[in-house]
Design a protein around this motif. Sequence first.
Motif, PDB file in Angstrom:
ATOM      1  N   PRO A 204       0.804  -1.223   0.000  1.00  0.00           N
ATOM      2  CA  PRO A 204       0.000   0.000   0.000  1.00  0.00           C
ATOM      3  C   PRO A 204       0.843   1.282   0.000  1.00  0.00           C
ATOM      4  CG  PRO A 204      -0.220  -1.175   2.098  1.00  0.00           C
ATOM      5  CD  PRO A 204       0.825  -1.877   1.307  1.00  0.00           C
ATOM      6  N   ILE A 205       0.383   2.255  -0.782  1.00  0.00           N
ATOM      7  CA  ILE A 205       0.894   3.629  -0.681  1.00  0.00           C
ATOM      8  C   ILE A 205      -0.347   4.508  -0.590  1.00  0.00           C
ATOM      9  CG2 ILE A 205       2.286   5.461  -1.724  1.00  0.00           C
ATOM     10  CD1 ILE A 205       3.698   3.461  -3.414  1.00  0.00           C
ATOM     11  N   TYR A 206      -0.334   5.470   0.332  1.00  0.00           N
ATOM     12  CA  TYR A 206      -1.560   6.225   0.589  1.00  0.00           C
ATOM     13  C   TYR A 206      -1.531   7.649   0.037  1.00  0.00           C
ATOM     14  CZ  TYR A 206      -2.355   2.302   3.664  1.00  0.00           C
ATOM     15  OH  TYR A 206      -2.517   1.024   4.141  1.00  0.00           O
ATOM     16  N   ALA A 207      -0.348   8.137  -0.321  1.00  0.00           N
ATOM     17  CA  ALA A 207      -0.271   9.505  -0.835  1.00  0.00           C
ATOM     18  C   ALA A 207       1.016   9.651  -1.636  1.00  0.00           C
ATOM     19  CB  ALA A 207      -0.309  10.514   0.314  1.00  0.00           C
ATOM     20  N   ASP A 208       1.113  10.769  -2.324  1.00  0.00           N
ATOM     21  CA  ASP A 208       2.304  11.023  -3.136  1.00  0.00           C
ATOM     22  C   ASP A 208       3.372  11.750  -2.334  1.00  0.00           C
ATOM     23  OD1 ASP A 208       0.549  13.242  -2.935  1.00  0.00           O
ATOM     24  OD2 ASP A 208       1.682  14.250  -4.521  1.00  0.00           O
ATOM     25  N   ASN A 209       3.173  11.862  -1.014  1.00  0.00           N
ATOM     26  CA  ASN A 209       4.150  12.591  -0.190  1.00  0.00           C
ATOM     27  C   ASN A 209       4.249  11.932   1.171  1.00  0.00           C
ATOM     28  OD1 ASN A 209       2.333  14.118   1.885  1.00  0.00           O
ATOM     29  ND2 ASN A 209       1.304  14.335  -0.097  1.00  0.00           N
ATOM     30  N   ASP A 210       5.399  12.169   1.823  1.00  0.00           N
ATOM     31  CA  ASP A 210       5.642  11.477   3.094  1.00  0.00           C
ATOM     32  C   ASP A 210       4.750  11.978   4.218  1.00  0.00           C
ATOM     33  OD1 ASP A 210       6.886  13.928   3.185  1.00  0.00           O
ATOM     34  OD2 ASP A 210       8.732  13.208   4.128  1.00  0.00           O
ATOM     35  N   VAL A 211       4.399  13.263   4.208  1.00  0.00           N
ATOM     36  CA  VAL A 211       3.620  13.799   5.328  1.00  0.00           C
ATOM     37  C   VAL A 211       2.288  13.067   5.446  1.00  0.00           C
ATOM     38  CG1 VAL A 211       2.483  15.844   6.261  1.00  0.00           C
ATOM     39  CG2 VAL A 211       4.741  16.046   5.187  1.00  0.00           C
ATOM     40  N   GLY A 221       8.782   8.370   8.546  1.00  0.00           N
ATOM     41  CA  GLY A 221       9.779   7.698   7.698  1.00  0.00           C
ATOM     42  C   GLY A 221       9.228   6.502   6.927  1.00  0.00           C
ATOM     43  N   ALA A 222       7.952   6.169   7.160  1.00  0.00           N
ATOM     44  CA  ALA A 222       7.376   4.977   6.515  1.00  0.00           C
ATOM     45  C   ALA A 222       7.354   5.113   4.991  1.00  0.00           C
ATOM     46  CB  ALA A 222       5.965   4.727   7.044  1.00  0.00           C
ATOM     47  N   PHE A 223       7.044   6.308   4.508  1.00  0.00           N
ATOM     48  CA  PHE A 223       6.967   6.514   3.057  1.00  0.00           C
ATOM     49  C   PHE A 223       8.322   6.235   2.414  1.00  0.00           C
ATOM     50  CE2 PHE A 223       7.125   9.388  -0.676  1.00  0.00           C
ATOM     51  CZ  PHE A 223       5.989   8.975  -1.350  1.00  0.00           C
ATOM     52  N   GLN A 224       9.360   6.797   3.023  1.00  0.00           N
ATOM     53  CA  GLN A 224      10.728   6.602   2.512  1.00  0.00           C
ATOM     54  C   GLN A 224      11.093   5.111   2.499  1.00  0.00           C
ATOM     55  OE1 GLN A 224      12.754   9.006   1.439  1.00  0.00           O
ATOM     56  NE2 GLN A 224      14.376   7.534   0.971  1.00  0.00           N
ATOM     57  N   ASP A 225      10.773   4.424   3.606  1.00  0.00           N
ATOM     58  CA  ASP A 225      11.074   2.983   3.701  1.00  0.00           C
ATOM     59  C   ASP A 225      10.373   2.209   2.595  1.00  0.00           C
ATOM     60  OD1 ASP A 225      12.468   3.503   6.007  1.00  0.00           O
ATOM     61  OD2 ASP A 225      10.927   2.714   7.372  1.00  0.00           O
ATOM     62  N   THR A 226       9.089   2.488   2.436  1.00  0.00           N
ATOM     63  CA  THR A 226       8.294   1.705   1.477  1.00  0.00           C
ATOM     64  C   THR A 226       8.768   1.936   0.042  1.00  0.00           C
ATOM     65  OG1 THR A 226       6.364   1.634   2.921  1.00  0.00           O
ATOM     66  CG2 THR A 226       5.948   1.346   0.580  1.00  0.00           C
ATOM     67  N   ARG A 248     -10.940   9.593   3.802  1.00  0.00           N
ATOM     68  CA  ARG A 248     -11.100  11.058   3.772  1.00  0.00           C
ATOM     69  C   ARG A 248      -9.745  11.762   3.768  1.00  0.00           C
ATOM     70  NH1 ARG A 248     -14.696  14.527   3.582  1.00  0.00           N
ATOM     71  NH2 ARG A 248     -16.397  13.043   3.812  1.00  0.00           N
ATOM     72  N   GLN A 249      -8.762  11.169   4.444  1.00  0.00           N
ATOM     73  CA  GLN A 249      -7.474  11.841   4.596  1.00  0.00           C
ATOM     74  C   GLN A 249      -6.625  11.856   3.328  1.00  0.00           C
ATOM     75  OE1 GLN A 249      -5.519  10.204   8.004  1.00  0.00           O
ATOM     76  NE2 GLN A 249      -6.739  11.445   9.390  1.00  0.00           N
ATOM     77  N   ASN A 250      -6.973  11.036   2.331  1.00  0.00           N
ATOM     78  CA  ASN A 250      -6.090  11.030   1.151  1.00  0.00           C
ATOM     79  C   ASN A 250      -6.822  11.190  -0.182  1.00  0.00           C
ATOM     80  OD1 ASN A 250      -7.262   8.514   0.816  1.00  0.00           O
ATOM     81  ND2 ASN A 250      -5.334   7.410   0.564  1.00  0.00           N
ATOM     82  N   PHE A 251      -8.160  11.332  -0.146  1.00  0.00           N
ATOM     83  CA  PHE A 251      -8.859  11.278  -1.434  1.00  0.00           C
ATOM     84  C   PHE A 251      -8.475  12.437  -2.356  1.00  0.00           C
ATOM     85  CE2 PHE A 251     -11.748  14.185   0.610  1.00  0.00           C
ATOM     86  CZ  PHE A 251     -12.413  14.872  -0.400  1.00  0.00           C
ATOM     87  N   THR A 252      -8.072  13.558  -1.758  1.00  0.00           N
ATOM     88  CA  THR A 252      -7.691  14.694  -2.612  1.00  0.00           C
ATOM     89  C   THR A 252      -6.321  14.479  -3.264  1.00  0.00           C
ATOM     90  OG1 THR A 252      -6.696  15.832  -0.736  1.00  0.00           O
ATOM     91  CG2 THR A 252      -9.005  16.384  -1.261  1.00  0.00           C
ATOM     92  N   ARG A 253      -5.581  13.454  -2.831  1.00  0.00           N
ATOM     93  CA  ARG A 253      -4.226  13.233  -3.366  1.00  0.00           C
ATOM     94  C   ARG A 253      -4.155  12.067  -4.358  1.00  0.00           C
ATOM     95  NH1 ARG A 253      -1.717  17.556  -3.204  1.00  0.00           N
ATOM     96  NH2 ARG A 253       0.021  16.325  -4.020  1.00  0.00           N
ATOM     97  N   ILE A 254      -5.279  11.399  -4.642  1.00  0.00           N
ATOM     98  CA  ILE A 254      -5.128  10.171  -5.424  1.00  0.00           C
ATOM     99  C   ILE A 254      -4.760  10.436  -6.887  1.00  0.00           C
ATOM    100  CG2 ILE A 254      -6.493   8.714  -3.883  1.00  0.00           C
ATOM    101  CD1 ILE A 254      -8.829   8.912  -5.800  1.00  0.00           C
ATOM    102  N   VAL A 255      -5.152  11.582  -7.411  1.00  0.00           N
ATOM    103  CA  VAL A 255      -4.749  11.888  -8.795  1.00  0.00           C
ATOM    104  C   VAL A 255      -3.234  12.158  -8.805  1.00  0.00           C
ATOM    105  CG1 VAL A 255      -5.059  13.398 -10.773  1.00  0.00           C
ATOM    106  CG2 VAL A 255      -7.026  12.830  -9.322  1.00  0.00           C
ATOM    107  N   ALA A 256      -2.780  12.936  -7.827  1.00  0.00           N
ATOM    108  CA  ALA A 256      -1.338  13.204  -7.729  1.00  0.00           C
ATOM    109  C   ALA A 256      -0.569  11.902  -7.480  1.00  0.00           C
ATOM    110  CB  ALA A 256      -1.074  14.192  -6.590  1.00  0.00           C
ATOM    111  N   LEU A 257      -1.169  10.997  -6.741  1.00  0.00           N
ATOM    112  CA  LEU A 257      -0.503   9.712  -6.476  1.00  0.00           C
ATOM    113  C   LEU A 257      -0.389   8.890  -7.760  1.00  0.00           C
ATOM    114  CD1 LEU A 257       0.760   7.614  -4.659  1.00  0.00           C
ATOM    115  CD2 LEU A 257      -1.504   7.011  -3.801  1.00  0.00           C
ATOM    116  N   SER A 258      -1.415   8.930  -8.594  1.00  0.00           N
ATOM    117  CA  SER A 258      -1.324   8.245  -9.894  1.00  0.00           C
ATOM    118  C   SER A 258      -0.157   8.801 -10.702  1.00  0.00           C
ATOM    119  CB  SER A 258      -2.622   8.428 -10.694  1.00  0.00           C
ATOM    120  OG  SER A 258      -3.600   7.543 -10.230  1.00  0.00           O
TER     121      SER A 258
END
Length: 381
Positions: A204-211, A221-226, A248-258
């Motif tokens: 799983p990846i939940y966003a396009d950024n570590d925050v 640091g989980a994003f960096q590790d993954t 709710r916490q990531n739906f605005t980022r899913i296009v950026a994540l793609s």
Amino acid sequence: MIALNGNVINIKYPIVGIVTTTPVNLLIRHKRILVSTNIDTVVFGYACCITSQTITSRSNGALVHSVSNLELLNDGDIVLITPEGRINIMFQSGHDDHTVFITNRCNSRCIMCPQPPSDDPPDLYDINEKVLSLIKKESLKYIGITGGEPTVVLDQLTQTLSYLNNHFPDTFISLLTNGRRFQDFDVARQVVAAENKKLLFCIPIYADNDVQHDGIVGIKGAFQDTIQGIYNLYRLRRRIEIRIVVVRQNFTRIVALSEFIYRNLPFVAHIAFMGMEYTGKAEQHLEDLWIDPREFSQQLYEAVWLLHLRNMNVSIYNIPLCLLEKPLWGFARDSISRWKKNYLDQCTYCSVKARCCGIFETSCMQSTWISPQSNGCQHNK
Ligand code: SF4
């Protein structure tokens, strides 16, 4: 997992066996668990007996009595009976898939974890292997390894993969992992060495950024590790699926994540956007997490098509068709595990029920937009 409860007599250790509802030859009884409404004492030779009757007399063998819903147990099911009187159906006869829960432990603290981490019983690996040893090879098409986080118990994971290699060489196997431990190349190499190149790593990846990703995962640091873990698996030429649970916490980022995936991880074999199962910790954090899939339908449409138009393999899991824009229906998969999947009353006359994933029965929240589709109807407004 379907589970029943009863009262035990003479059960001090977990028992694993194959359900039979009719008496079998003495020579094979030691692997069988006799289930009947008519028995009122232990029948000789079986690993255990299960009955709905209440037994008060002393017995010499293992027995679970006062069990209701015996009709849930079918010939060929493989069950685990605990000393506490719990009967877990580990494998249902006639099914072609099986899930190996390899650990309850985890190195992350995801805000929506459906199964919050806990310690493992000492015999978990032995139980898993015993269950696998009782399943007929030819009946199994898919095995999913999950937890907890399977890489936390690295030895058990590599042992399980080796066992599966030897006993189920033709079965498709997936490993659900947060990928963090693979940032250590040696760990990646150990796991890869134990499998036969058929394994699909589902990460799983939940966003396009570590925050945002780290906020959801609960570990700095989980994003960096993954991401590093994914690169290491790619260096080892392994097949990887990215899983994006939309909340709710990531739906605005899913296009950026793609876009992020296309730019940085173009080698992945598959990307799955997933509806949420609101249970476990997700139920406790409902206010932060809950979002009706209809609320992110536009973002999902853009995110999926962004990848699809760039020749990436993309799917949607766990979201009913009536909550999706019709151009996304071709990406939707029948993805919810059988024992969690259900349909609402209003689904009865829906024209697309046969190809719809349905809803998580285990979820404490359901969309209010679920409504039957008639032929030719795009979706409800
Ligand atoms: S009404 Fe039910 S069966 Fe039809 S699309 Fe919606 S959830 Fe699926």
